[in-house]
Design an enzyme around this catalytic site. Structure first.
Site, short mmCIF file in Angstrom:
data_model
loop_
_atom_site.label_atom_id
_atom_site.label_comp_id
_atom_site.label_asym_id
_atom_site.label_seq_id
_atom_site.Cartn_x
_atom_site.Cartn_y
_atom_site.Cartn_z
N ARG A 86 0.83 -1.20 0.00
CA ARG A 86 0.00 0.00 0.00
C ARG A 86 0.87 1.26 0.00
O ARG A 86 0.99 1.97 -1.00
CB ARG A 86 -0.94 -0.02 1.22
N ASP A 87 1.52 1.53 1.10
CA ASP A 87 2.34 2.73 1.25
C ASP A 87 3.53 2.71 0.29
O ASP A 87 3.94 3.74 -0.24
CB ASP A 87 2.82 2.82 2.70
N HIS A 110 6.48 3.86 13.03
CA HIS A 110 6.54 3.91 11.57
C HIS A 110 7.57 4.97 11.19
O HIS A 110 7.29 6.17 11.23
CB HIS A 110 5.16 4.27 11.02
N HIS A 120 10.53 6.75 8.66
CA HIS A 120 11.11 6.97 7.34
C HIS A 120 12.61 7.23 7.53
O HIS A 120 13.05 7.63 8.61
CB HIS A 120 10.45 8.15 6.64
N CYS A 147 5.55 9.63 1.38
CA CYS A 147 4.26 10.27 1.62
C CYS A 147 3.96 11.23 0.47
O CYS A 147 4.74 12.14 0.20
CB CYS A 147 4.28 11.04 2.93
N ASN A 180 10.24 4.48 3.20
CA ASN A 180 10.05 3.88 4.51
C ASN A 180 11.28 3.07 4.91
O ASN A 180 12.11 2.71 4.08
CB ASN A 180 8.85 2.93 4.46
#
Length: 313
Positions: A29-30, A222, A224, A255, A264
């Site tokens: 997804r991300d 989470h 980065h 993002c 990420n």
């Protein structure tokens, strides 16, 4: 001796760390949402199947955001209809609002996530809401989802720094997070959306949540890797008792609403760290590296993951 010859990290268990960590894999997804070229649904499905085959047990599959905003995920219904769900693997999806929840319920989804902001500016840019108005949008989503027996996760973005507002007060993040937990979210994922956090900030934020009465088991992280701090920040979180860490296979993603955000934390880099510390993940690093190298070929560029590059060249 090169990493290729070693194959796996040398295990040297460290004290005061969890015995086991759950990796919340966000690559499908991300990781893929910002790809400029459409990734065929067949490739996404094989990606998910390969990731499950490597031992990952939480795979964030897609998002029910409007296709106008994230065209790459316009195939959400098609992907979920074609998904070969493996026993013991969860496939959560991101839902932005009630319409997204309607689509998720129609697709038979059992695990969802919502995406909140810790700052006023990002709430406006990402959600077109004020900081307070976002809760009015999320409340019916969470309450309906819980009534349907769904598990709900809450993402909180910009927890450490915001490109428009600068450093973020931990108290502000705690205020947002505790409202989401009170609303019915089972877990919070604390996001370093632009990758500016340091280990000391991580410890301070987690300490602030503890002081507010939040169980550390309800918190995930989470990170980065914009400034190369994602692994250091992860280790700091583990030492505070966090047992769920988000990452993206091959280090894919960023993002779409924060231009300074790079990829990420790479799942392979995370697994190398955890394996070396003797923390159990259930992930086969070799199979995972193969999967990310395979996906990098389909995207037409090298994997950002240092471990993938070291193991697969």
């Amino acid at each position: 001796m090169p990493a290729r010859a070693l194959g796996l990290p040398v295990r040297s268990p460290a004290p005061n760390l969890p015995e086991r960590v759950t990796i919340w894999e966000v690559g499908p997804r991300d990781g893929l949402q910002n790809e400029p070229n459409t990734v065929p649904v067949e490739v996404k499905l094989e990606f998910l199947d390969r990731l499950a085959g490597s031992g990952l047990t939480v795979l964030e599959a897609t998002s029910f955001v409007h296709p106008k905003w994230v065209p790459q995920l316009a195939d959400a219904e098609q992907l979920l209809a074609g998904l070969d769900r493996r026993p013991g693997v969860r496939y959560p999806v991101l839902v932005p609002n009630e319409r997204g929840l309607d689509r998720a319920l129609a697709a038979g989804v059992r695990h969802i996530a919502i995406f909140a902001s810790a700052t006023e500016t990002f709430a406006g840019r990402n959600l077109n809401r004020t900081l307070d108005e976002q809760f009015a949008m999320f409340d019916p989503v969470v309450s309906r989802a819980r009534a349907e027996g769904l598990d709900v996760r809450g993402y909180v973005s910009m927890c450490f720094g915001d490109p428009w507002e600068g450093p973020v007060d931990p108290a502000q993040v705690v205020a947002v997070g505790t409202r989401l937990l009170g609303m019915g979210c089972a877990q919070l994922s604390l996001g370093d959306t632009i990758g500016v956090a340091t280990a000391g900030q991580v410890e301070a934020l987690l300490g602030a949540f503890r002081s507010a009465g939040t169980d550390i088991d309800a918190l995930a992280v989470h990170f980065h890797d914009t400034y190369g701090q994602a692994l250091a920040n992860t280790l700091a979180a583990l030492r505070q008792g966090v047992t769920t860490v988000d990452s993206s296979a091959g280090g894919l993603g960023g993002c779409p609403y924060a231009e300074s955000a790079t990829g990420n934390l790479a799942t392979e880099d995370l697994v190398w760290l955890l394996d070396g510390l003797g923390v159990h993940t259930g992930v086969d690093l070799d199979r995972l590296a193969d999967t990310s190298a395979w996906m990098a070929q389909r995207l037409g560029r090298p994997s950002p993951s240092r471990v993938v590059r070291a193991l697969r060249g």
